[in-house]
Design a protein around this motif. Structure first.
Motif, PDB file in Angstrom:
ATOM      1  N   MET A 151     -15.754   8.832 -15.053  1.00  0.00           N
ATOM      2  CA  MET A 151     -14.396   8.725 -15.363  1.00  0.00           C
ATOM      3  C   MET A 151     -13.779  10.133 -14.866  1.00  0.00           C
ATOM      4  SD  MET A 151     -14.080   6.503 -18.761  1.00  0.00           S
ATOM      5  CE  MET A 151     -12.623   6.968 -19.340  1.00  0.00           C
ATOM      6  N   SER A 152     -12.425  10.288 -14.633  1.00  0.00           N
ATOM      7  CA  SER A 152     -11.710  11.593 -14.329  1.00  0.00           C
ATOM      8  C   SER A 152     -11.391  12.000 -15.633  1.00  0.00           C
ATOM      9  CB  SER A 152     -10.742  11.365 -13.286  1.00  0.00           C
ATOM     10  OG  SER A 152      -9.705  10.468 -13.967  1.00  0.00           O
ATOM     11  N   ASN A 153     -11.110  13.384 -15.948  1.00  0.00           N
ATOM     12  CA  ASN A 153     -10.415  14.044 -16.823  1.00  0.00           C
ATOM     13  C   ASN A 153      -9.293  13.306 -17.299  1.00  0.00           C
ATOM     14  OD1 ASN A 153     -12.641  15.642 -17.405  1.00  0.00           O
ATOM     15  ND2 ASN A 153     -11.428  17.424 -16.561  1.00  0.00           N
ATOM     16  N   ASP A 154      -8.328  12.665 -16.446  1.00  0.00           N
ATOM     17  CA  ASP A 154      -7.078  12.270 -16.893  1.00  0.00           C
ATOM     18  C   ASP A 154      -7.268  10.898 -17.712  1.00  0.00           C
ATOM     19  OD1 ASP A 154      -5.653  14.285 -15.656  1.00  0.00           O
ATOM     20  OD2 ASP A 154      -5.376  13.078 -13.617  1.00  0.00           O
ATOM     21  N   ASP A 155      -8.250  10.140 -17.184  1.00  0.00           N
ATOM     22  CA  ASP A 155      -8.676   8.846 -17.750  1.00  0.00           C
ATOM     23  C   ASP A 155      -9.040   9.188 -19.409  1.00  0.00           C
ATOM     24  OD1 ASP A 155      -7.905   7.097 -15.599  1.00  0.00           O
ATOM     25  OD2 ASP A 155      -9.999   6.973 -14.795  1.00  0.00           O
ATOM     26  N   TYR A 213     -13.692   2.090 -14.563  1.00  0.00           N
ATOM     27  CA  TYR A 213     -14.824   2.715 -15.514  1.00  0.00           C
ATOM     28  C   TYR A 213     -14.007   2.644 -17.106  1.00  0.00           C
ATOM     29  CZ  TYR A 213     -17.501   4.478 -11.641  1.00  0.00           C
ATOM     30  OH  TYR A 213     -18.256   4.388 -10.402  1.00  0.00           O
ATOM     31  N   LYS A 214     -12.723   3.039 -16.874  1.00  0.00           N
ATOM     32  CA  LYS A 214     -11.957   3.023 -18.181  1.00  0.00           C
ATOM     33  C   LYS A 214     -12.016   1.573 -18.718  1.00  0.00           C
ATOM     34  CE  LYS A 214      -7.198   3.953 -19.565  1.00  0.00           C
ATOM     35  NZ  LYS A 214      -6.065   4.292 -19.244  1.00  0.00           N
ATOM     36  N   ASP A 215     -11.469   0.743 -17.980  1.00  0.00           N
ATOM     37  CA  ASP A 215     -11.667  -0.642 -18.621  1.00  0.00           C
ATOM     38  C   ASP A 215     -12.853  -1.335 -19.094  1.00  0.00           C
ATOM     39  OD1 ASP A 215      -8.910  -0.977 -17.930  1.00  0.00           O
ATOM     40  OD2 ASP A 215      -9.277  -1.842 -15.860  1.00  0.00           O
ATOM     41  N   GLU A 216     -13.855  -0.759 -18.251  1.00  0.00           N
ATOM     42  CA  GLU A 216     -15.327  -1.135 -18.702  1.00  0.00           C
ATOM     43  C   GLU A 216     -15.575  -0.413 -20.095  1.00  0.00           C
ATOM     44  OE1 GLU A 216     -18.395  -3.464 -18.930  1.00  0.00           O
ATOM     45  OE2 GLU A 216     -16.962  -3.519 -17.318  1.00  0.00           O
ATOM     46  N   LEU A 275     -12.596  13.215 -30.663  1.00  0.00           N
ATOM     47  CA  LEU A 275     -13.681  14.226 -30.288  1.00  0.00           C
ATOM     48  C   LEU A 275     -14.738  14.016 -29.282  1.00  0.00           C
ATOM     49  CD1 LEU A 275     -13.546  15.910 -33.941  1.00  0.00           C
ATOM     50  CD2 LEU A 275     -12.460  16.685 -31.862  1.00  0.00           C
ATOM     51  N   PHE A 276     -15.395  12.704 -29.533  1.00  0.00           N
ATOM     52  CA  PHE A 276     -16.291  12.256 -28.598  1.00  0.00           C
ATOM     53  C   PHE A 276     -15.867  12.169 -27.094  1.00  0.00           C
ATOM     54  CE2 PHE A 276     -17.865   8.320 -26.468  1.00  0.00           C
ATOM     55  CZ  PHE A 276     -18.949   8.882 -26.150  1.00  0.00           C
ATOM     56  N   LEU A 277     -14.527  11.627 -27.006  1.00  0.00           N
ATOM     57  CA  LEU A 277     -13.881  11.653 -25.681  1.00  0.00           C
ATOM     58  C   LEU A 277     -13.923  13.190 -25.042  1.00  0.00           C
ATOM     59  CD1 LEU A 277     -11.620   8.819 -26.044  1.00  0.00           C
ATOM     60  CD2 LEU A 277     -13.576   8.750 -24.749  1.00  0.00           C
ATOM     61  N   TYR A 278     -13.181  13.949 -25.961  1.00  0.00           N
ATOM     62  CA  TYR A 278     -13.182  15.256 -25.618  1.00  0.00           C
ATOM     63  C   TYR A 278     -14.322  15.993 -25.338  1.00  0.00           C
ATOM     64  CZ  TYR A 278      -8.222  15.216 -27.374  1.00  0.00           C
ATOM     65  OH  TYR A 278      -7.066  14.717 -27.850  1.00  0.00           O
ATOM     66  N   GLY A 279     -15.491  15.798 -25.733  1.00  0.00           N
ATOM     67  CA  GLY A 279     -16.599  16.235 -25.373  1.00  0.00           C
ATOM     68  C   GLY A 279     -17.198  15.976 -24.150  1.00  0.00           C
ATOM     69  N   ASN A 280     -16.565  15.011 -23.521  1.00  0.00           N
ATOM     70  CA  ASN A 280     -16.874  14.254 -22.203  1.00  0.00           C
ATOM     71  C   ASN A 280     -16.081  14.860 -21.224  1.00  0.00           C
ATOM     72  OD1 ASN A 280     -19.294  12.398 -22.323  1.00  0.00           O
ATOM     73  ND2 ASN A 280     -18.232  11.980 -24.287  1.00  0.00           N
ATOM     74  N   LEU A 281     -15.200  15.680 -21.358  1.00  0.00           N
ATOM     75  CA  LEU A 281     -14.162  16.197 -20.338  1.00  0.00           C
ATOM     76  C   LEU A 281     -14.913  17.217 -19.621  1.00  0.00           C
ATOM     77  CD1 LEU A 281     -10.975  17.157 -22.504  1.00  0.00           C
ATOM     78  CD2 LEU A 281     -11.418  15.350 -20.795  1.00  0.00           C
ATOM     79  N   LYS A 282     -14.653  17.213 -18.089  1.00  0.00           N
ATOM     80  CA  LYS A 282     -15.633  17.840 -17.259  1.00  0.00           C
ATOM     81  C   LYS A 282     -14.678  19.419 -16.976  1.00  0.00           C
ATOM     82  CE  LYS A 282     -16.677  13.555 -15.474  1.00  0.00           C
ATOM     83  NZ  LYS A 282     -16.204  12.859 -16.566  1.00  0.00           N
ATOM     84  N   VAL A 283     -15.579  20.190 -16.842  1.00  0.00           N
ATOM     85  CA  VAL A 283     -15.125  21.640 -16.616  1.00  0.00           C
ATOM     86  C   VAL A 283     -14.832  21.977 -15.222  1.00  0.00           C
ATOM     87  CG1 VAL A 283     -15.456  24.131 -17.196  1.00  0.00           C
ATOM     88  CG2 VAL A 283     -16.541  22.217 -18.685  1.00  0.00           C
ATOM     89  N   ARG A 317      -6.156   9.852 -21.118  1.00  0.00           N
ATOM     90  CA  ARG A 317      -5.248   8.660 -21.379  1.00  0.00           C
ATOM     91  C   ARG A 317      -6.003   7.755 -22.622  1.00  0.00           C
ATOM     92  NH1 ARG A 317      -5.445   7.543 -15.901  1.00  0.00           N
ATOM     93  NH2 ARG A 317      -3.819   9.044 -15.027  1.00  0.00           N
ATOM     94  N   LEU A 318      -7.450   7.772 -22.588  1.00  0.00           N
ATOM     95  CA  LEU A 318      -8.041   6.867 -23.616  1.00  0.00           C
ATOM     96  C   LEU A 318      -8.010   7.627 -25.005  1.00  0.00           C
ATOM     97  CD1 LEU A 318     -11.412   6.015 -22.109  1.00  0.00           C
ATOM     98  CD2 LEU A 318      -9.817   4.566 -22.996  1.00  0.00           C
ATOM     99  N   SER A 319      -8.152   9.055 -25.088  1.00  0.00           N
ATOM    100  CA  SER A 319      -7.921   9.616 -26.073  1.00  0.00           C
ATOM    101  C   SER A 319      -6.612   9.579 -26.737  1.00  0.00           C
ATOM    102  CB  SER A 319      -8.429  11.166 -25.856  1.00  0.00           C
ATOM    103  OG  SER A 319      -7.168  12.084 -25.363  1.00  0.00           O
ATOM    104  N   LYS A 320      -5.523   9.372 -26.079  1.00  0.00           N
ATOM    105  CA  LYS A 320      -4.281   9.189 -26.435  1.00  0.00           C
ATOM    106  C   LYS A 320      -4.070   7.819 -27.103  1.00  0.00           C
ATOM    107  CE  LYS A 320      -2.198  12.671 -23.681  1.00  0.00           C
ATOM    108  NZ  LYS A 320      -1.230  13.071 -22.543  1.00  0.00           N
ATOM    109  N   GLU A 321      -4.902   7.088 -26.556  1.00  0.00           N
ATOM    110  CA  GLU A 321      -4.646   5.366 -27.274  1.00  0.00           C
ATOM    111  C   GLU A 321      -5.267   5.361 -28.550  1.00  0.00           C
ATOM    112  OE1 GLU A 321      -6.430   2.913 -24.186  1.00  0.00           O
ATOM    113  OE2 GLU A 321      -4.907   3.649 -22.528  1.00  0.00           O
ATOM    114  N   THR A 322      -5.954   6.090 -29.113  1.00  0.00           N
ATOM    115  CA  THR A 322      -6.644   5.956 -30.443  1.00  0.00           C
ATOM    116  C   THR A 322      -6.062   7.103 -31.308  1.00  0.00           C
ATOM    117  OG1 THR A 322      -8.635   5.812 -31.355  1.00  0.00           O
ATOM    118  CG2 THR A 322      -8.616   7.347 -29.971  1.00  0.00           C
TER     119      THR A 322
END
Length: 156
Positions: A129-133, A85-88, A148-156, A136-141
């Protein structure tokens, strides 16, 4: 360059040459060109269509190339098996960047994104995607809006 893309670009060149030379094609000639384009454009993939949007000179005078864009496709079974999912999502982001480079303005950009359904595809990928993925994506940008968009998709 695919054969069909080459043919479309040749037709674009023909239209451009007619317009530059001051030649005014009659309605029949325009219809012939449009019919040829209507047969070729559906055979092109989205990247080729975006190339035409960016590099085409006069094709836009006779036909709406953006209307031939298709929904961005993913293979859900393959993504699940490979857990890719992350690569896609990275591929989707590259595609969105290509849209941004090809669009004339914000309105066309939004139209193309909507036509290709990139928001729903991104939401689907992020939901799987998992929260870890996601972290990791958020750290690459360096783009804080994207973070913020990515953080908004973290699961609780």
């Amino acid at each position: 360059m695919s054969d069909n893309l080459y043919k479309v670009m040749k037709l674009d060149e023909k239209i451009t040459n007619m317009l530059i030379s001051g030649y005014q094609p009659d309605e029949f000639e325009i219809n012939v060109l449009v019919l040829k384009l209507q047969k070729l454009l559906p055979k092109l993939n989205n990247k080729e269509l975006l190339y035409i949007l960016k590099e085409g000179n006069s094709i836009h005078e006779v036909i709406d190339v953006a209307s031939y864009l298709k929904k961005y496709r993913i293979n859900k079974k393959e993504l699940k098996m490979d857990n890719s999912y992350k690569d896609e999502l990275k591929k989707l982001n590259n595609f969105v960047s290509l849209i941004s480079d090809s669009a004339l303005d914000e309105t066309e950009y939004m139209f193309i994104c909507s036509k290709c359904d990139v928001d729903n595809i991104a939401s689907y990928l992020l939901s799987k995607m998992s929260n870890d993925d996601i972290m990791r994506l958020s750290k690459e940008t360096d783009d804080w809006n994207y973070k913020l968009f990515l953080y908004g998709n973290l699961k609780v």
